[in-house]
Write a protein that holds these residues in place. Structure first.
Motif, PDB file in Angstrom:
ATOM      1  N   SER A 104      42.079  39.398  41.522  1.00 48.00           N
ATOM      2  CA  SER A 104      41.337  40.525  42.091  1.00 48.00           C
ATOM      3  C   SER A 104      40.385  41.027  41.016  1.00 48.00           C
ATOM      4  CB  SER A 104      42.275  41.681  42.446  1.00 48.00           C
ATOM      5  OG  SER A 104      43.013  41.370  43.599  1.00 48.00           O
ATOM      6  N   SER A 140      48.030  41.239  42.815  1.00 50.58           N
ATOM      7  CA  SER A 140      46.806  41.204  41.999  1.00 50.58           C
ATOM      8  C   SER A 140      45.968  42.450  42.303  1.00 50.58           C
ATOM      9  CB  SER A 140      46.021  39.908  42.218  1.00 50.58           C
ATOM     10  OG  SER A 140      45.431  39.884  43.492  1.00 50.58           O
ATOM     11  N   THR A 141      45.955  42.853  43.552  1.00 49.36           N
ATOM     12  CA  THR A 141      45.234  44.079  43.909  1.00 49.36           C
ATOM     13  C   THR A 141      45.920  45.298  43.278  1.00 49.36           C
ATOM     14  OG1 THR A 141      44.663  43.031  46.013  1.00 49.36           O
ATOM     15  CG2 THR A 141      44.338  45.412  45.857  1.00 49.36           C
ATOM     16  N   ALA A 201      43.700  42.789  51.350  1.00 44.45           N
ATOM     17  CA  ALA A 201      44.248  42.517  50.016  1.00 44.45           C
ATOM     18  C   ALA A 201      45.451  41.573  50.050  1.00 44.45           C
ATOM     19  CB  ALA A 201      44.628  43.831  49.334  1.00 44.45           C
ATOM     20  N   ASP A 259      48.852  37.790  45.988  1.00 45.07           N
ATOM     21  CA  ASP A 259      47.630  38.460  46.424  1.00 45.07           C
ATOM     22  C   ASP A 259      47.809  39.982  46.398  1.00 45.07           C
ATOM     23  OD1 ASP A 259      45.182  39.065  47.468  1.00 45.07           O
ATOM     24  OD2 ASP A 259      45.449  38.027  49.371  1.00 45.07           O
ATOM     25  N   ALA A 260      48.877  40.453  47.005  1.00 44.85           N
ATOM     26  CA  ALA A 260      49.109  41.902  47.056  1.00 44.85           C
ATOM     27  C   ALA A 260      49.237  42.467  45.638  1.00 44.85           C
ATOM     28  CB  ALA A 260      50.365  42.204  47.869  1.00 44.85           C
TER      29      ALA A 260
HETATM   30 MG    MG Z   1      44.913  40.949  46.818  1.00 45.01          MG
END
Ligand code: MG
Ligand code: AMP
Length: 326
Positions: free
Chosen positions: A218, A265-266, A146, A262-263
């Motif tokens: 995500s 969006s998860t 993730a 990125d982190a």
């Molecule tokens: Mg992510």
């Protein structure tokens, strides 16, 4: 004749996705060659499944401390911090449960007892960073799926700055990173996929020329399987051990730091609209990151933060746009 700066595009299979690398400028070819090399290096370091990867070494240590590379230490320390900031919605120790659902292997629906048995292995405190060593509690495992692609896209953007190029777009399966500008100085246009129709866009976000930022999505639609008429997707709610059900079809985060985008969006996909808004406000205040996001809900709404006003276009009338927060 006006000179047309070089534009080069390459498609590379890396990090379990097709990376599309587009570079504008004199050293486009050299930059792309560097990008490819770097992607393969990071894949070897960060993959949970490659038996020679740094992550695999940590996962096989059976409770012993493992001396790790600075990059891995940094990503794991940052992941722990983001777990704290998101109330555990993002958690790299989710690995045993991701495996139980067969993601990365053969998909299956684990029994309730099996999931209950694995939940005690999940939590950011199961992984410790002491100096240059990482220790995982026995039985615990990490999965950087993730955050790895976002981290990689950010590293490529730094590499881009070392070349004589004008601009670049790096697209790694849901992670888009812009660098510099394209010829003509028009804004970058990043499409947000329609979660219900892979061939269509839900909206387009415009990033001003010269701005290097990440747009990361995500979504449940990115990886899933069906069994007994039910759909099971790959983003797990660490509180329940089941694919998250927060009323969202996708979560997109726009932030200058690609790994953070990125982190988050998860995390936001797990948290749902209300809690994401709260988390984003807290994170902006405490960490100083400027975070904007777009959430597509299962009721057909496209929610966006005030920072995106004027930057987001309504491509798909199936979704009603609504500003939230601010
Ligand atoms: Mg992510
Ligand atoms: P992304 O596509 O960035 O949302 O990442 C999803 C991937 O991260 C999954 O395929 C899993 O490998 C892993 N994952 C699933 N749920 C979580 C979670 N709650 N926190 C961290 N990683 C997760």
């Amino acid at each position: 004749m006006p000179s047309v700066p070089d534009e080069k595009t390459a498609r590379v299979f890396a990090m379990d996705t097709v990376a599309v690398l587009t570079v504008y400028g004199k050293e486009a070819e050299a930059a792309i060659a560097d990008f490819e090399r770097e992607l393969l290096r990071l894949e070897r370091l960060l993959s949970a499944f490659d038996e020679n990867s740094g992550v695999h070494e940590i996962n096989s240590a059976q409770g012993k401390a493992v001396r790790s590379e600075p990059e891995l230490l940094k990503i794991i320390a940052m992941s722990k911090e983001i777990s704290l900031m998101t109330g555990g919605a993002f958690d790299i120790t989710i690995a045993p449960i991701v495996r139980a659902w067969g993601f990365g292997g053969e998909n299956r629906v684990p029994g309730e007892g099996e999931i209950a048995g694995l939940l005690p292995l999940i939590g950011h405190e199961k992984v410790r960073v002491d100096g240059d060593e990482i220790t995982l509690e026995k039985g615990a495992m990490i999965d950087l799926g993730a955050i790895a692609k976002g981290y990689a896209a950010g590293v490529l953007a730094q590499l881009a700055a070392e070349h004589d190029i004008k601009g670049a777009v790096i697209s790694l399966g849901g992670n888009v990173q812009t660098f510099g500008e394209k010829p003509g100085g028009k804004p970058w246009r990043v499409a947000i996929q329609d979660p219900l129709d892979k061939s269509a866009y839900a909206a387009v976000v415009e990033i001003a020329a010269g701005v290097s930022t990440a747009v990361v999505t995500s979504g449940a639609y990115q990886r899933y399987f069906e069994e007994g008429g039910e759909v099971y997707h790959h983003i797990i709610d660490p509180q329940t051990g089941y694919p998250s059900r927060s009323g969202l079809l996708s979560a997109t985060v726009i932030c200058s730091d690609s790994a953070v985008a990125d982190a988050l969006s998860t995390a936001f996909f797990v948290l749902g609209a209300e809690k994401s808004l709260e988390a984003a406000e807290n994170i902006s205040e405490s960490a100083g990151w400027e975070i904007d996001f777009i959430l597509i809900t299962d009721e057909g709404k496209l929610l966006y933060t005030p920072g995106l006003e004027g930057m987001i276009s309504h491509e798909n009338k199936a979704y009603s746009m609504e500003m939230i927060g601010g």
